[in-house]
Design a protein around this motif. Structure first.
Motif, short mmCIF file in Angstrom:
data_model
loop_
_atom_site.label_atom_id
_atom_site.label_comp_id
_atom_site.label_asym_id
_atom_site.label_seq_id
_atom_site.Cartn_x
_atom_site.Cartn_y
_atom_site.Cartn_z
N ILE A 59 3.75 5.80 -5.54
CA ILE A 59 3.87 5.74 -6.99
C ILE A 59 2.65 6.35 -7.69
O ILE A 59 2.79 7.14 -8.63
CB ILE A 59 4.07 4.29 -7.44
CG1 ILE A 59 5.44 3.78 -6.98
CG2 ILE A 59 3.95 4.16 -8.97
CD1 ILE A 59 5.62 2.29 -7.10
N ALA A 60 1.45 6.00 -7.21
CA ALA A 60 0.23 6.45 -7.89
C ALA A 60 -0.15 7.88 -7.53
O ALA A 60 -0.50 8.68 -8.41
CB ALA A 60 -0.93 5.51 -7.55
N ILE A 114 12.74 4.22 -7.98
CA ILE A 114 13.19 4.97 -6.80
C ILE A 114 12.37 4.58 -5.57
O ILE A 114 12.91 4.35 -4.48
CB ILE A 114 13.07 6.49 -7.05
CG1 ILE A 114 13.94 6.91 -8.24
CG2 ILE A 114 13.47 7.26 -5.80
CD1 ILE A 114 15.41 6.64 -8.06
N THR A 115 11.06 4.48 -5.75
CA THR A 115 10.17 4.17 -4.62
C THR A 115 10.47 2.81 -4.02
O THR A 115 10.70 2.67 -2.81
CB THR A 115 8.70 4.21 -5.08
OG1 THR A 115 8.39 5.51 -5.58
CG2 THR A 115 7.76 3.89 -3.92
N THR A 116 10.48 1.80 -4.86
CA THR A 116 10.65 0.44 -4.34
C THR A 116 12.10 0.16 -3.93
O THR A 116 12.34 -0.69 -3.07
CB THR A 116 10.17 -0.61 -5.36
OG1 THR A 116 10.91 -0.45 -6.59
CG2 THR A 116 8.70 -0.45 -5.65
N LYS A 157 -3.40 0.94 -9.73
CA LYS A 157 -1.98 0.87 -9.37
C LYS A 157 -1.78 0.55 -7.89
O LYS A 157 -0.96 -0.29 -7.52
CB LYS A 157 -1.28 2.18 -9.72
CG LYS A 157 -0.95 2.35 -11.18
CD LYS A 157 -0.12 3.61 -11.39
CE LYS A 157 0.32 3.76 -12.83
NZ LYS A 157 1.17 4.94 -13.04
N ILE A 158 -2.54 1.23 -7.05
CA ILE A 158 -2.40 1.01 -5.61
C ILE A 158 -2.73 -0.43 -5.25
O ILE A 158 -1.98 -1.11 -4.52
CB ILE A 158 -3.29 1.98 -4.82
CG1 ILE A 158 -2.75 3.41 -4.94
CG2 ILE A 158 -3.39 1.57 -3.35
CD1 ILE A 158 -3.65 4.46 -4.34
N LEU A 201 0.83 -1.21 0.00
CA LEU A 201 0.00 0.00 0.00
C LEU A 201 0.86 1.26 0.00
O LEU A 201 0.57 2.24 -0.71
CB LEU A 201 -0.92 -0.01 1.22
CG LEU A 201 -1.89 1.17 1.37
CD1 LEU A 201 -2.86 1.22 0.20
CD2 LEU A 201 -2.66 1.07 2.68
N LEU A 202 1.94 1.22 0.78
CA LEU A 202 2.86 2.36 0.82
C LEU A 202 3.49 2.58 -0.55
O LEU A 202 3.55 3.72 -1.06
CB LEU A 202 3.93 2.13 1.87
CG LEU A 202 5.03 3.20 1.99
CD1 LEU A 202 4.44 4.53 2.40
CD2 LEU A 202 6.11 2.76 2.96
#
Length: 338
Positions: free
Chosen positions: A112-113, A121-123, A209-210, A106-107
């Motif tokens: 991302i969304a 970068i996020t993951t 996406k989420i 979820l984070l």
């Protein structure tokens, strides 16, 4: 001939052919390869990664990916083991682990969304952060002494086949059917092909996406729980490098880095092919240190093939596009109003 040509162009068919050829070579090289024990060992070895690959396929079809899955596997395994050691029931500990995996997904999905941060970068950030949490909550030590009522989930057998293999096959079958047939997951193909077109067609891209990142987190959590049950302990190094092996398998299975293509069955075949390569290296006595090299080289080859395939399709689509209309006198007819 037309049918055969179309069949050859199907990525899954080509992987099956490669697997059969590799199987023949390995069966000639080693008499142990075709034994039931060895084949079940191969399936058992790829089970955890194949479960995660189902979620990764959905992400890559939608044009994303998740580098945090390996860390989630370790973190969920540690959280579940700590809950069991604290006296929690097996169902409660498993539920807690699933919730933790879903929370990480979820984070990732929200960042991302909603915040429009690049998935890499996020993951990559959550991969490092969650791996740090593993070391914090465990103190850098493995957690063992888990109850048999839990370890049987990964070590038990049904009709002579380990339960982990059966769970993996169920996830692959259900995941492939849902990705091909269900409306919710079919939307990922539209998002991966063209996000702007998907928005214009009425798809809630951010919501999809989420939830697919949550799905990826849940499947990684399930894999982490089953791995912990199989090993009988939670390892702080569990899942290290798993994200790259899974991404490699999914790309080999036909998913594109640009999105819009892929299948869960193809991802399973990619996992199987890589497992057979590793198994073959072990059977013929090739040094285990070569395995990381082979995985990296396989990833490079898969990416090159993916890029070549995409460019070939682009050239083919350009050739099939109709040119400008011409008049009977041979001059081009302009569509611009005078």
């Amino acid at each position: 001939m037309t049918f055969l040509k179309k069949l050859v162009e199907v990525r899954e068919f080509m992987i099956v052919m490669i697997i059969l050829v590799l199987g023949v070579i390995l069966s000639i090289s080693s008499p142990v390869f075709l034994t039931t024990q060895n084949l079940l060992s191969v399936l058992l070895g790829l089970s955890v990664e194949a479960i995660i690959a189902a979620g990764m396929t959905v992400l890559m079809v939608a044009g994303g990916f998740d580098l945090s899955i390996g860390s989630v596997v370790a973190f969920v395994g540690a959280v579940t083991a700590m809950a069991l050691r604290a006296g929690a029931s097996v169902p409660l500990a498993i539920l807690l682990g699933i919730v933790v995996g879903a929370a990480v997904g979820l984070l990732n999905g929200f960042i991302i969304a909603k915040l429009k941060i690049n998935p890499f970068i996020t993951t990559l950030g959550t991969m490092q952060a969650v791996r740090g949490l593993v070391l914090i909550v465990t103190g850098g030590r493995n957690i063992s002494g888990l109850p048999e009522s839990f370890t049987i989930l990964g070590q038990g057998k049904l009709f002579g086949v380990q339960s982990l293999i059966i769970v993996m096959l169920l996830v692959i079958i259900i995941g492939d059917i849902f990705l091909r047939k269900s409306r919710a997951l079919r939307q990922t193909y539209y998002i991966g092909s063209s996000e702007k077109a998907a928005i214009l067609s009425g798809i809630n891209v951010n919501k999809v996406k989420i939830w697919i990142y949550v799905l990826s987190g849940v499947l990684a959590a399930l894999a982490g729980i089953l791995m912990t049950a199989r090993l009988g302990s939670a390892s702080v190094t569990a899942g290290t490098g798993m994200e790259f092996r899974v991404i490699t398998a999914v790309i080999i299975g036909g998913a594109s880095l640009q999105g819009g293509e892929g299948s869960v069955f193809g991802a399973f075949l990619g996992c199987l092919l890589m497992a057979l390569i590793t198994n073959g290296m072990n059977l013929v006595g090739i040094d285990v240190y070569w395995q990381n090299f082979v995985v990296g080289a396989t990833l490079l080859v898969a990416v090159i093939i993916d890029q070549y395939t995409m460019k070939r399709k682009e050239r083919a689509s350009l050739k099939t596009k109709p040119g400008p209309a011409t008049s009977t006198s041979g001059t081009t007819t302009s569509s611009t109003p005078s």
